[in-house]
Design a protein around this motif. Structure first.
Motif, PDB file in Angstrom:
ATOM      1  N   ALA A   1       0.825  -1.239  -0.080  1.00  0.00           N
ATOM      2  CA  ALA A   1      -0.049   0.024  -0.002  1.00  0.00           C
ATOM      3  C   ALA A   1       0.947   1.322  -0.125  1.00  0.00           C
ATOM      4  O   ALA A   1       0.527   2.105  -0.723  1.00  0.00           O
ATOM      5  CB  ALA A   1      -0.793  -0.077   1.344  1.00  0.00           C
ATOM      6  N   LEU A   2       1.956   1.263   0.662  1.00  0.00           N
ATOM      7  CA  LEU A   2       3.044   2.449   0.794  1.00  0.00           C
ATOM      8  C   LEU A   2       3.627   2.435  -0.466  1.00  0.00           C
ATOM      9  O   LEU A   2       3.916   3.628  -0.868  1.00  0.00           O
ATOM     10  CB  LEU A   2       3.914   2.229   2.027  1.00  0.00           C
ATOM     11  N   ALA A   3       3.792   1.458  -1.198  1.00  0.00           N
ATOM     12  CA  ALA A   3       4.438   1.619  -2.584  1.00  0.00           C
ATOM     13  C   ALA A   3       3.569   2.445  -3.565  1.00  0.00           C
ATOM     14  O   ALA A   3       4.136   3.389  -4.231  1.00  0.00           O
ATOM     15  CB  ALA A   3       4.586   0.218  -3.196  1.00  0.00           C
ATOM     16  N   ILE A   4       2.421   1.984  -3.373  1.00  0.00           N
ATOM     17  CA  ILE A   4       1.252   3.017  -4.170  1.00  0.00           C
ATOM     18  C   ILE A   4       1.299   4.500  -3.714  1.00  0.00           C
ATOM     19  O   ILE A   4       1.356   5.426  -4.546  1.00  0.00           O
ATOM     20  CB  ILE A   4      -0.089   2.337  -3.905  1.00  0.00           C
ATOM     21  N   ALA A   5       1.241   4.365  -2.459  1.00  0.00           N
ATOM     22  CA  ALA A   5       1.169   5.618  -1.783  1.00  0.00           C
ATOM     23  C   ALA A   5       2.485   6.804  -2.070  1.00  0.00           C
ATOM     24  O   ALA A   5       2.392   8.003  -2.201  1.00  0.00           O
ATOM     25  CB  ALA A   5       1.029   5.868  -0.219  1.00  0.00           C
ATOM     26  N   GLU A   6       3.415   6.068  -2.088  1.00  0.00           N
ATOM     27  CA  GLU A   6       4.548   6.979  -2.541  1.00  0.00           C
ATOM     28  C   GLU A   6       4.760   7.687  -3.679  1.00  0.00           C
ATOM     29  O   GLU A   6       4.957   8.800  -4.143  1.00  0.00           O
ATOM     30  CB  GLU A   6       5.916   5.914  -2.605  1.00  0.00           C
ATOM     31  N   ILE A   7       3.801   6.919  -4.819  1.00  0.00           N
ATOM     32  CA  ILE A   7       3.811   7.508  -6.042  1.00  0.00           C
ATOM     33  C   ILE A   7       2.750   8.592  -6.053  1.00  0.00           C
ATOM     34  O   ILE A   7       2.821   9.677  -6.548  1.00  0.00           O
ATOM     35  CB  ILE A   7       3.408   6.695  -7.064  1.00  0.00           C
ATOM     36  N   ALA A   8       1.431   8.290  -5.288  1.00  0.00           N
ATOM     37  CA  ALA A   8       0.337   9.103  -5.237  1.00  0.00           C
ATOM     38  C   ALA A   8       0.737  10.285  -4.437  1.00  0.00           C
ATOM     39  O   ALA A   8       0.100  11.500  -4.726  1.00  0.00           O
ATOM     40  CB  ALA A   8      -1.014   8.291  -4.555  1.00  0.00           C
ATOM     41  N   ALA A   9       1.457  10.226  -3.361  1.00  0.00           N
ATOM     42  CA  ALA A   9       1.846  11.279  -2.692  1.00  0.00           C
ATOM     43  C   ALA A   9       2.976  12.340  -3.480  1.00  0.00           C
ATOM     44  O   ALA A   9       3.155  13.414  -3.033  1.00  0.00           O
ATOM     45  CB  ALA A   9       2.663  10.782  -1.742  1.00  0.00           C
ATOM     46  N   THR A  10       3.291  11.991  -4.627  1.00  0.00           N
ATOM     47  CA  THR A  10       3.966  13.059  -5.485  1.00  0.00           C
ATOM     48  C   THR A  10       2.978  13.788  -6.351  1.00  0.00           C
ATOM     49  O   THR A  10       3.309  14.972  -7.048  1.00  0.00           O
ATOM     50  CB  THR A  10       4.916  12.291  -6.548  1.00  0.00           C
ATOM     51  N   GLY A  11       1.651  13.534  -6.457  1.00  0.00           N
ATOM     52  CA  GLY A  11       0.582  14.197  -7.259  1.00  0.00           C
ATOM     53  C   GLY A  11       0.504  13.472  -8.462  1.00  0.00           C
ATOM     54  O   GLY A  11      -0.369  13.990  -9.395  1.00  0.00           O
TER      55      GLY A  11
ATOM     56  N   ALA B   1       2.322   7.149 -16.974  1.00  0.00           N
ATOM     57  CA  ALA B   1       3.723   7.147 -16.226  1.00  0.00           C
ATOM     58  C   ALA B   1       3.172   6.850 -14.783  1.00  0.00           C
ATOM     59  O   ALA B   1       4.415   6.313 -14.119  1.00  0.00           O
ATOM     60  CB  ALA B   1       4.365   8.252 -16.346  1.00  0.00           C
ATOM     61  N   GLY B   2       2.147   7.145 -14.063  1.00  0.00           N
ATOM     62  CA  GLY B   2       1.890   7.110 -12.720  1.00  0.00           C
ATOM     63  C   GLY B   2       1.871   5.762 -12.429  1.00  0.00           C
ATOM     64  O   GLY B   2       2.300   4.924 -11.417  1.00  0.00           O
ATOM     65  N   LEU B   3       1.039   4.875 -13.480  1.00  0.00           N
ATOM     66  CA  LEU B   3       0.702   3.575 -13.308  1.00  0.00           C
ATOM     67  C   LEU B   3       2.144   2.669 -13.389  1.00  0.00           C
ATOM     68  O   LEU B   3       2.393   1.885 -12.632  1.00  0.00           O
ATOM     69  CB  LEU B   3      -0.399   2.950 -14.328  1.00  0.00           C
ATOM     70  N   ASP B   4       2.902   3.145 -14.486  1.00  0.00           N
ATOM     71  CA  ASP B   4       4.145   2.441 -14.369  1.00  0.00           C
ATOM     72  C   ASP B   4       5.020   2.729 -13.342  1.00  0.00           C
ATOM     73  O   ASP B   4       5.828   1.884 -12.834  1.00  0.00           O
ATOM     74  CB  ASP B   4       5.000   3.143 -15.607  1.00  0.00           C
ATOM     75  N   ALA B   5       5.071   3.982 -12.720  1.00  0.00           N
ATOM     76  CA  ALA B   5       5.762   4.144 -11.350  1.00  0.00           C
ATOM     77  C   ALA B   5       5.414   3.177 -10.285  1.00  0.00           C
ATOM     78  O   ALA B   5       6.128   2.885  -9.461  1.00  0.00           O
ATOM     79  CB  ALA B   5       5.574   5.740 -11.004  1.00  0.00           C
ATOM     80  N   VAL B   6       3.979   2.969  -9.974  1.00  0.00           N
ATOM     81  CA  VAL B   6       3.623   2.239  -9.175  1.00  0.00           C
ATOM     82  C   VAL B   6       4.154   0.741  -9.428  1.00  0.00           C
ATOM     83  O   VAL B   6       4.674  -0.031  -8.469  1.00  0.00           O
ATOM     84  CB  VAL B   6       1.946   2.071  -9.056  1.00  0.00           C
ATOM     85  N   ALA B   7       4.073   0.247 -10.543  1.00  0.00           N
ATOM     86  CA  ALA B   7       4.501  -0.985 -11.011  1.00  0.00           C
ATOM     87  C   ALA B   7       6.058  -1.091 -10.606  1.00  0.00           C
ATOM     88  O   ALA B   7       6.523  -2.102  -9.986  1.00  0.00           O
ATOM     89  CB  ALA B   7       4.282  -1.344 -12.543  1.00  0.00           C
ATOM     90  N   THR B   8       6.832   0.010 -10.889  1.00  0.00           N
ATOM     91  CA  THR B   8       8.154   0.034 -10.586  1.00  0.00           C
ATOM     92  C   THR B   8       8.612  -0.057  -9.102  1.00  0.00           C
ATOM     93  O   THR B   8       9.334  -0.675  -8.470  1.00  0.00           O
ATOM     94  CB  THR B   8       8.883   1.407 -11.065  1.00  0.00           C
TER      95      THR B   8
ATOM     96  N   SER C   1      -5.187  -5.019 -11.193  1.00  0.00           N
ATOM     97  CA  SER C   1      -4.670  -5.755 -12.328  1.00  0.00           C
ATOM     98  C   SER C   1      -3.389  -5.979 -12.577  1.00  0.00           C
ATOM     99  O   SER C   1      -2.970  -6.789 -13.418  1.00  0.00           O
ATOM    100  CB  SER C   1      -5.505  -5.295 -13.577  1.00  0.00           C
ATOM    101  N   LEU C   2      -2.493  -5.133 -11.875  1.00  0.00           N
ATOM    102  CA  LEU C   2      -1.010  -5.519 -12.019  1.00  0.00           C
ATOM    103  C   LEU C   2      -0.673  -6.825 -11.551  1.00  0.00           C
ATOM    104  O   LEU C   2       0.382  -7.243 -12.214  1.00  0.00           O
ATOM    105  CB  LEU C   2      -0.263  -4.292 -11.241  1.00  0.00           C
ATOM    106  N   THR C   3      -1.378  -7.193 -10.523  1.00  0.00           N
ATOM    107  CA  THR C   3      -0.823  -8.659 -10.122  1.00  0.00           C
ATOM    108  C   THR C   3      -2.282  -9.684  -9.847  1.00  0.00           C
ATOM    109  O   THR C   3      -1.942 -10.902  -9.955  1.00  0.00           O
ATOM    110  CB  THR C   3      -0.409  -8.448  -8.647  1.00  0.00           C
ATOM    111  N   HIS C   4      -3.508  -9.262 -10.174  1.00  0.00           N
ATOM    112  CA  HIS C   4      -4.381 -10.042  -9.946  1.00  0.00           C
ATOM    113  C   HIS C   4      -5.483  -9.807 -11.199  1.00  0.00           C
ATOM    114  O   HIS C   4      -6.134  -8.888 -11.141  1.00  0.00           O
ATOM    115  CB  HIS C   4      -5.139  -9.741  -8.666  1.00  0.00           C
ATOM    116  N   ASP C   5      -5.446 -10.673 -12.041  1.00  0.00           N
ATOM    117  CA  ASP C   5      -6.368 -10.944 -13.202  1.00  0.00           C
ATOM    118  C   ASP C   5      -7.534 -11.504 -12.719  1.00  0.00           C
ATOM    119  O   ASP C   5      -7.589 -12.561 -13.267  1.00  0.00           O
ATOM    120  CB  ASP C   5      -5.442 -11.328 -14.250  1.00  0.00           C
TER     121      ASP C   5
END
Ligand SMILES: [Mg+2]
Length: 468
Positions: free
Chosen positions: A61-71, A78-85, A159-163
């Motif tokens: 959850a924090l991995a997602i939040a780290e990206i969301a917290a940049t705006g 690019a935002g979804l790619d950054a979450v994947a990264t 969907s990144l991990t759960h299809d």
């Protein structure tokens, strides 16, 4: 998005209560606590985890939040790619615990979101694990201004991990529910989310929610590694906890752990919605002092990330929560007194944050991290009445109990707000009540004190409730 004071409290509670639930459940994973089992942050479990340490649920959850917290827009491009990264970064740290389905994807996918989703699609067998629902809380927080984007992002990130349709639906329902709870302070969003699902799915989930609300025990949903039972167990805990106020958060989290089996995940899922409804101020300091985990974060980091996620990466007018020091120039921050009933408790203004002669600082206003080695416990309290403090009596009581706990540990404690005028004497008065002494003595010891009437009433009444 500009939020009210109580909405900010609730936004700050989302990641915090996710982590607290996760850490609470971590020690009981794959067990079934009996009614006699005491539920606490005992650590252990599969990690094994330290007491108060969160697991993969919160870390992802924090991995997602780290990206969301940049705006960034986490739902696409690019935002979804950054979450994947960010998921891959976490995976590269060789986490103590990881779900099978998530491991299968992260161990083999390429760097982009599209390659991750393709890898998830290529897996065969059962794909409806709870591993995307457990991390969906920040998605609701990231899209407070747009319900449609909230639903779309919840699907893409799941969907990144759960299809799996049910995993996606569960993430959409829960993210929508969290968003709604932050904005409106109710749990109604879980049901309202069904209006945004295809008709057949909405009918199926309505029946599943009904089943959760009416089941006598959460053991009915014992297969809670499966996303459907995980959501039902969480909803069961929320709808079966009886407390009508902020104590509902603690009671429901305990029920979530008592559901058994995947205890950390069910409690993490439950916590995300509970924190959104009741706020950071409802998470007791006893748990906030303990909670910690990857990547070296503690409670204040979860509040910071939660607010930055809700605020699209911005700070407030004082540069908080990012700033190392909140500037209170122009305020009377130098007031200082000793508690009339305990010489080990200093009371005053914000200068006490830097007092060299204390072991613990209890902050009742917005501050940066404490610049000394002692312990720092912060409380969410606006210098205002109930309209800006959702859980006023609870917070004052929790702060006073924290002072008592720190003193029992032999620590010299400083309690402060900006000027030591209202919040500090209120908590000092509550501490006097806990000690069985006259709270009015505080006003003699702090002659400048002028507590808000609502704070004073909350601090000095309700003594009949005092147990333990
Ligand atoms: Mg876990």
């Amino acid at each position: 998005m500009r939020l009210t004071a109580v909405q900010n409290d609730r936004a700050a509670g989302v990641l915090l209560a996710t982590a607290v639930g996760d850490a609470l459940g971590a020690g009981y994973e794959f067990t079934h606590p009996t009614p006699e089992t005491r539920i606490d942050m005992i650590g252990g479990g599969l990690g094994p985890f330290a007491p108060g340490e969160w697991t993969d649920d919160t870390s992802m959850a924090l991995a997602i939040a780290e990206i969301a917290a940049t705006g960034a827009d986490i739902g696409r491009g690019a935002g979804l790619d950054a979450v994947a990264t960010q998921f891959r970064h976490w995976y590269a740290t060789d986490p103590k615990d990881i779900g099978n389905q998530t491991r299968s994807v992260l161990s083999a996918a390429g760097p982009s979101a599209a390659s991750m989703q393709a890898r998830a699609r290529s897996l065969s067998g059962r794909k409806g694990g709870n591993g995307s629902l457990m991390r969906t809380a920040p998605v609701g927080l990231a899209h407070l201004d747009d319900a449609g984007k909230c639903l779309a992002s919840a699907h893409e990130i799941s969907s990144l991990t759960h299809d799996d349709d049910q995993a996606s639906e569960a993430c959409r329902i829960w993210s929508f529910g969290i968003r709604h709870a932050v904005l409106h302070g109710t749990f109604d969003g879980v049901r309202l989310a069904l209006d945004h699902l295809p008709r057949a799915a909405a009918a199926r989930w309505a029946a599943l929610l009904d089943e959760a609300e009416t089941a006598a025990t959460a053991r009915v949903f014992g297969n809670n590694g499966w996303v459907v039972h995980a959501l039902q167990a969480a909803w069961w805990a929320i709808t079966h906890a009886r407390a009508g106020g902020p104590e509902h958060l603690q009671e429901a989290l305990e029920l979530a752990v008592r559901a058994g089996h995947d205890t950390d995940t069910v409690a993490a899922i439950t916590g995300g919605l509970l924190g959104a409804r009741w706020g950071a101020s409802a998470v007791p300091a006893r748990w906030r002092r303990m909670v910690h985990g990857w990547p070296g974060y503690r409670a204040r980091d979860l509040v910071r990330l939660g607010l930055h996620t809700a605020w699209g990466g911005s700070d407030d007018g004082r540069g908080w929560p990012a700033t190392p020091v909140v500037d209170y120039a122009g305020y009377r921050t130098d007031r200082r007194a000793t508690h009339p009933h305990d010489a080990g408790v200093l009371l005053g203004g914000a200068d006490l944050l830097r007092a060299p002669d204390v072991d613990a600082v209890v902050s009742l206003c917005r501050v940066g991290p404490a610049p000394h080695a002692g312990e720092h416990v912060e409380f969410w309290m606006a210098d205002a009445d109930h309209r800006r403090n959702q859980n006023l009596a609870f917070v004052i009581d929790d702060a006073a109990r924290t002072v008592r706990a720190l003193r029992a540990e032999g620590k010299m404690v400083a309690v402060h707000c900006v000027e030591g005028e209202s919040r500090t004497p209120a908590v000092a008065a509550r501490y006097a009540v806990l000690l069985g002494r006259d709270p009015h003595d505080v006003l003699q010891a702090m002659p400048w004190a002028a507590p808000q009437p609502a704070l004073w009433v909350a601090a000095t009444t309700g003594a009949g409730r005092l147990v333990g």
